[in-house]
Each structure stands twice: as C-alpha cells, then as structure tokens.
Design an enzyme around this catalytic site. Structure first.
Site, PDB file in Angstrom:
ATOM      1  N   ASP A 126       1.010  -1.194  -0.076  1.00 23.92           N
ATOM      2  CA  ASP A 126      -0.155  -0.029  -0.031  1.00 23.92           C
ATOM      3  C   ASP A 126       1.091   1.092  -0.058  1.00 23.92           C
ATOM      4  O   ASP A 126       2.049   1.006   0.463  1.00 23.92           O
ATOM      5  CB  ASP A 126      -0.893  -0.212   1.132  1.00 23.92           C
ATOM      6  CG  ASP A 126      -1.902   1.047   1.229  1.00 23.92           C
ATOM      7  OD1 ASP A 126      -2.269   1.543   0.118  1.00 23.92           O
ATOM      8  OD2 ASP A 126      -1.765   1.814   2.228  1.00 23.92           O
ATOM      9  N   ASP A 174       0.051   4.937   1.230  1.00 26.92           N
ATOM     10  CA  ASP A 174      -0.082   5.981   2.289  1.00 26.92           C
ATOM     11  C   ASP A 174      -0.140   5.266   3.677  1.00 26.92           C
ATOM     12  O   ASP A 174      -0.924   4.476   3.678  1.00 26.92           O
ATOM     13  CB  ASP A 174      -1.137   6.741   2.179  1.00 26.92           C
ATOM     14  CG  ASP A 174      -1.377   7.625   0.903  1.00 26.92           C
ATOM     15  OD1 ASP A 174      -0.332   8.000   0.368  1.00 26.92           O
ATOM     16  OD2 ASP A 174      -2.297   7.784   0.270  1.00 26.92           O
TER      17      ASP A 174
END
Length: 191
Positions: free
Chosen positions: A15, A17
């Site tokens: 991922d 952020d």
C-alpha cells in the site's frame, strides 16, 4: 508467529499511504508531489526487496480523483516524484497500480482485487502462491485475503489509522510497526 519465507520471483504488494509514505489524517489526501514524505526505513526496505529479486508493486486506492480533488495527471506527477525520490536512494518500484474511483463504484478499489489481478497479468512470474501484501488498513488486508495472498498489517501512526484497524490486525497473517520491520522480520528472517 509464523515466519514467512519467500524465494526468488516473490511479488510484494505495498500500500502507499501509511506504508511507504506518511499518511495524512483521515479525510485528507495527498494532492501535490511535495506532500510525499517517505517513512523511516522505507528506502532500505524496498532496496532489500530489489536486491533479493522481489517484484515491488504499489496498489493504492486514490479516492481523491473520484472526489475531484486530484486529476490522474496530478497523481502521475506524485508517483513520478515518489519513484525519483526512491531511485535517487537506490530503491525501485517495479509498478504502481491505483484505483481512481470513489467507494463502491468499481472492481479495482481495495478490498476488491482488480489491481492485484492486473499485476498478475503484467508480471506472469507473480502469483498468489509467491506473493505477499503489506498494508495499513482493513481494505488492504481484505484484498490480500480475497486474492489468496498472505498479509502483513503495518501499525503505523495510531493517530492516522483508518477505521477498522483492530479488525485488520486480527485478520492479517502478521503485523509489524513499519515496512522495514515487516521485511526484516517476516520476509527475510531465518525460521
């Protein structure tokens, strides 16, 4: 906790952020390249994956586009900035996949697995059998589970955790405090 060992041709889904760069408070979105702030140890972690021959892929929901806060061209500039910042320090992302849609409007937004399926098409050596997904939200962990991929939950900054973090911790195959600790503890540690 079980140690996960991965051999040659491993695919590591990341991922963005909260795993690679500092996550803004819930409801705020990165809309400019200068807002990307790499988290401590990220360069070393990604460099370690690169040196081991792992495929390092980003899968990221980018709802700001669906909300009209960011254009796809703006996101491309953000991702180019991220790539260049990593490459300047000797780390490389093999590809970045993103979902530009708002919630419940597509099959690519995590927890759906459209981005993962596309990555498997683009990287034929990658499969659910030799991949892992590292994320910091329930949608990340659920996407990994739906795709049949082991998952590692990154605790990150408690002040910026998304709702559902406790559930994600319970569903994940492992948990770590950072990407670097996940790489060191679970991907490249000795059993």
């Amino acid at each position: 906790m079980k140690r996960m060992q991965f051999g040659k041709r491993t695919c590591v889904f990341l991922d963005r952020d909260g795993v690679i760069n500092k996550k803004l408070p819930e409801g705020q979105y990165i809309t400019r390249p200068e807002q990307i702030e790499l988290l401590p140890g990220v360069v070393e972690a990604i460099r370690t994956l690169n040196q081991a021959g792992c495929i390092a892929l980003v899968v990221t929901n980018q709802r700001a586009i669906g909300l009209g806060l960011l254009s796809e061209m703006g996101l491309a500039e953000i991702h180019e900035h991220l790539r260049l910042e990593l490459e300047a320090r000797g780390a490389r992302l093999d590809a970045i996949y993103y979902c530009p849609h708002d919630k419940n409007s597509c099959h690519c937004r995590k927890p759906e697995i459209g981005m993962i399926k596309r990555a498997f098409q683009d990287f034929p050596d990658a499969s659910a059998n030799n991949s892992i997904l590292i994320g910091d939200s329930i949608s990340d962990i659920e996407a990994g589970r739906r795709a049949g991929i082991p998952t590692i939950f990154i605790h990150g900054d408690p002040a910026n955790q998304k709702p559902g973090a406790e559930k994600a911790i319970g569903l994940a195959d492992a948990k770590a405090h950072s990407l670097l600790s996940a790489v060191n503890q679970f991907i490249f540690s000795n059993p």
